[in-house]
Enzyme design. Structure first.
Site, PDB file in Angstrom:
ATOM      1  N   HIS A   1       0.816  -1.217   0.000  1.00 10.35           N
ATOM      2  CA  HIS A   1       0.000   0.000   0.000  1.00 10.35           C
ATOM      3  C   HIS A   1       0.851   1.268   0.000  1.00 10.35           C
ATOM      4  CE1 HIS A   1      -2.962   2.757   2.306  1.00 10.35           C
ATOM      5  NE2 HIS A   1      -3.304   2.744   1.043  1.00 10.35           N
TER       6      HIS A   1
ATOM      7  N   ASN B   1      -4.435   4.713   8.067  1.00  6.51           N
ATOM      8  CA  ASN B   1      -5.844   5.101   7.974  1.00  6.51           C
ATOM      9  C   ASN B   1      -6.647   4.721   9.217  1.00  6.51           C
ATOM     10  OD1 ASN B   1      -5.835   6.534   5.596  1.00  6.51           O
ATOM     11  ND2 ASN B   1      -6.048   4.699   4.344  1.00  6.51           N
TER      12      ASN B   1
HETATM   13  P1  NAI Z   1      -7.583   5.903 -10.492  1.00  9.99           P
HETATM   14  O1  NAI Z   1      -9.041   6.011 -10.743  1.00  9.99           O
HETATM   15  O2  NAI Z   1      -6.726   7.098 -10.638  1.00  9.99           O
HETATM   16  O3  NAI Z   1      -6.977   4.774 -11.448  1.00  9.99           O
HETATM   17  C1  NAI Z   1      -7.548   3.514 -11.650  1.00  9.99           C
HETATM   18  C2  NAI Z   1      -7.139   3.008 -13.022  1.00  9.99           C
HETATM   19  O4  NAI Z   1      -7.512   1.635 -13.137  1.00  9.99           O
HETATM   20  C3  NAI Z   1      -7.824   3.742 -14.191  1.00  9.99           C
HETATM   21  O5  NAI Z   1      -6.853   4.167 -15.109  1.00  9.99           O
HETATM   22  C4  NAI Z   1      -8.752   2.684 -14.817  1.00  9.99           C
HETATM   23  O6  NAI Z   1      -8.829   2.800 -16.211  1.00  9.99           O
HETATM   24  C5  NAI Z   1      -8.046   1.399 -14.423  1.00  9.99           C
HETATM   25  N1  NAI Z   1      -8.934   0.255 -14.329  1.00  9.99           N
HETATM   26  C6  NAI Z   1     -10.156   0.174 -13.761  1.00  9.99           C
HETATM   27  N2  NAI Z   1     -10.635  -1.068 -13.865  1.00  9.99           N
HETATM   28  C7  NAI Z   1      -9.682  -1.803 -14.502  1.00  9.99           C
HETATM   29  C8  NAI Z   1      -9.573  -3.161 -14.872  1.00  9.99           C
HETATM   30  N3  NAI Z   1     -10.550  -4.016 -14.631  1.00  9.99           N
HETATM   31  N4  NAI Z   1      -8.440  -3.548 -15.495  1.00  9.99           N
HETATM   32  C9  NAI Z   1      -7.455  -2.669 -15.727  1.00  9.99           C
HETATM   33  N5  NAI Z   1      -7.498  -1.380 -15.395  1.00  9.99           N
HETATM   34  C10 NAI Z   1      -8.606  -0.965 -14.787  1.00  9.99           C
HETATM   35  O7  NAI Z   1      -7.450   5.232  -9.035  1.00  9.99           O
HETATM   36  P2  NAI Z   1      -6.298   5.435  -7.941  1.00  9.99           P
HETATM   37  O8  NAI Z   1      -6.592   6.613  -7.126  1.00  9.99           O
HETATM   38  O9  NAI Z   1      -4.986   5.303  -8.609  1.00  9.99           O
HETATM   39  O10 NAI Z   1      -6.555   4.154  -7.013  1.00  9.99           O
HETATM   40  C11 NAI Z   1      -6.247   2.843  -7.411  1.00  9.99           C
HETATM   41  C12 NAI Z   1      -6.181   1.939  -6.198  1.00  9.99           C
HETATM   42  O11 NAI Z   1      -5.220   2.432  -5.268  1.00  9.99           O
HETATM   43  C13 NAI Z   1      -7.489   1.775  -5.418  1.00  9.99           C
HETATM   44  O12 NAI Z   1      -7.546   0.461  -4.928  1.00  9.99           O
HETATM   45  C14 NAI Z   1      -7.313   2.765  -4.271  1.00  9.99           C
HETATM   46  O13 NAI Z   1      -8.057   2.417  -3.138  1.00  9.99           O
HETATM   47  C15 NAI Z   1      -5.812   2.620  -3.995  1.00  9.99           C
HETATM   48  N6  NAI Z   1      -5.176   3.775  -3.356  1.00  9.99           N
HETATM   49  C16 NAI Z   1      -5.478   5.067  -3.745  1.00  9.99           C
HETATM   50  C17 NAI Z   1      -4.832   6.135  -3.128  1.00  9.99           C
HETATM   51  C18 NAI Z   1      -5.136   7.553  -3.549  1.00  9.99           C
HETATM   52  O14 NAI Z   1      -4.805   8.473  -2.790  1.00  9.99           O
HETATM   53  N7  NAI Z   1      -5.730   7.795  -4.703  1.00  9.99           N
HETATM   54  C19 NAI Z   1      -3.836   5.929  -2.056  1.00  9.99           C
HETATM   55  C20 NAI Z   1      -3.536   4.544  -1.799  1.00  9.99           C
HETATM   56  C21 NAI Z   1      -4.223   3.527  -2.407  1.00  9.99           C
END
Ligand code: NAI
Length: 384
Positions: free
Chosen positions: A137, A187
């Site tokens: 994470h 968190n």
């Molecule tokens: P984001 O929305 O910026 O990116 C997600 C990406 O995954 C998108 O580009 C989308 O096209 C792609 N995607 C969605 N479904 C898919 C699939 N089935 N196969 C391949 N690609 C797919 O999301 P973000 O913010 O980067 O978060 C991603 C993960 O990281 C989540 O699990 C979130 O909880 C975790 N996370 C987020 C943080 C944050 O501050 N944004 C911090 C730490 C963890």
């Protein structure tokens, strides 16, 4: 090492940059080609800025860029030694992607998730070999934040944990190993920073500006809780609180606040909507904090003791080691000091009596003192 990253959004592209900087061959996968293009363009901009600032030279920039390839077929990750998933926060979708991925990769490929709120055990259960699954994470922005929480599920093998910790340390990150429980370390332990501040406001003890001022000046926090909630977004912060609250079977210590819910419902999300606890429109007059030393001390002590109590309880319940709990808060959310070191500095007697004062005043379970603090007081012990 060959690394496959699934999801090229905010987190996936940041993690790709970290791994590529260390010299790993990275394949960044997304189903959405626009997201892949965006990741590529944004990395170009980020690296160009680093060159401008003199942090890296142009050869280094090309080296990092050449280490990353952008792919839109999951099969392309088949030669990975490690895969890290950072797609949408949805258990069913993650499980589906994991079970498909497992059919392509070799038997000893580690399959990790960057999830913030789902249990690693539940994600691992989608795999034929769940012992290869682990939580890795990162914090946002991944290239800048030093902390990475590594979370073995109950299924995870010792070798997978050791290899993951080694890899992330090689990437020059500070690792904190956490038990697979809601919110992991950061968190979970950070909840009172928001929750207790909101409660102080709701009781009418002080306004947002006074609470923020007291935590910044007396505590040395870079941002006050209301400034920080406005920065994160009240919608996002509220959802995390609600998720953690439900995941802890509604332990009153994690109870969300009506104030934040209403701000969220009203669209007062913070910086991104131009208005939250503060007004971000141009020329807006910012509220002045009340100059009252005694009040400021009372606010700071109350938020700090609730944070210390949460950190002590995390140690009591073996969520992580004392060192990892303190590192998590200083490197994951930039706290000025580790909370357990802070407890030692304030004195364990002070901690217990502050918690008992709150409990005696409110008689709410929210204010129960961690059994660990009480035991340490009786045995005259300190954390470090
Ligand atoms: P984001 O929305 O910026 O990116 C997600 C990406 O995954 C998108 O580009 C989308 O096209 C792609 N995607 C969605 N479904 C898919 C699939 N089935 N196969 C391949 N690609 C797919 O999301 P973000 O913010 O980067 O978060 C991603 C993960 O990281 C989540 O699990 C979130 O909880 C975790 N996370 C987020 C943080 C944050 O501050 N944004 C911090 C730490 C963890």
């Amino acid at each position: 090492m060959k690394v496959g990253i699934i999801g090229s959004g905010t987190m996936g592209s940041g993690i790709a940059q970290v791994a590529a900087t260390d010299g790993c061959g990275v394949k960044l996968f997304d189903t959405n080609n626009t997201a892949l293009d965006k990741a590529k363009t944004s990395l170009e901009k980020i690296l160009a800025r680093l060159v401008e600032k003199g942090k890296i030279n142009s050869e280094e920039k090309s080296r990092i860029q050449n280490n990353i390839s952008y792919v839109n077929n999951l099969k392309d990750l088949s030669d990975s030694d490690l895969t890290i998933e950072a797609i949408v926060e949805n258990l069913e979708i993650k499980k589906k992607v994991f079970s498909e991925l497992e059919t392509y990769v070799s038997d000893d490929c580690i399959i990790a998730s960057n999830t913030s709120s789902l249990s690693i055990a539940s994600i691992a259960s989608a795999l034929q070999k769940p012992e290869r699954c682990i939580g890795i994470h990162f914090f946002n922005p991944a290239p800048l934040m030093a902390l990475v929480e590594v979370i073995p599920a109950i299924q995870t093998s010792k070798e997978v944990l050791e290899k993951s910790v080694q890899t992330i340390s090689d990437w020059k990150k500070t690792v904190a190993v956490a038990k697979d429980t809601p919110g992991f370390i950061v968190n979970r332990v950070a909840r009172p920073f928001y929750g207790e501040s909101l409660r102080i406001y709701e009781e009418g003890i002080a306004d947002f500006a006074t609470i923020d001022h007291s935590l910044k000046t007396l505590g040395g926090f870079r941002m006050g809780p209301f400034e920080l909630m406005d920065f994160i977004g009240n919608d996002v912060n509220y959802t995390v609180t609600e998720t953690v609250f439900a995941a802890f079977y509604f332990d009153p210590r994690y109870k969300p606040s009506f104030t934040q819910k209403r701000f969220s419902e009203a669209g007062y999300l913070g910086r991104k909507s131009g208005k939250g606890y503060y007004d971000y429109s141009e020329g807006a007059i910012q509220p002045t904090p009340k100059e009252d030393k005694e009040l400021a001390q009372q606010i700071f002590d109350r938020v700090l003791i609730m944070l210390i109590n949460e950190a002590a309880d995390a140690l009591f319940l073996n969520i992580a080691s004392a060192k990892d709990i303190d590192n998590a808060m200083t490197k994951g959310v930039n706290y000025p000091k580790g909370l357990l070191a802070w407890a030692d500095e304030k004195g364990i007697d002070w901690c217990v009596s502050k918690m008992d004062e709150l409990y005696n005043e409110y008689h709410e379970d929210r204010y129960r003192c961690s059994p660990l603090l009480r035991k340490m007081k009786a045995e005259n012990k300190i954390f470090f």
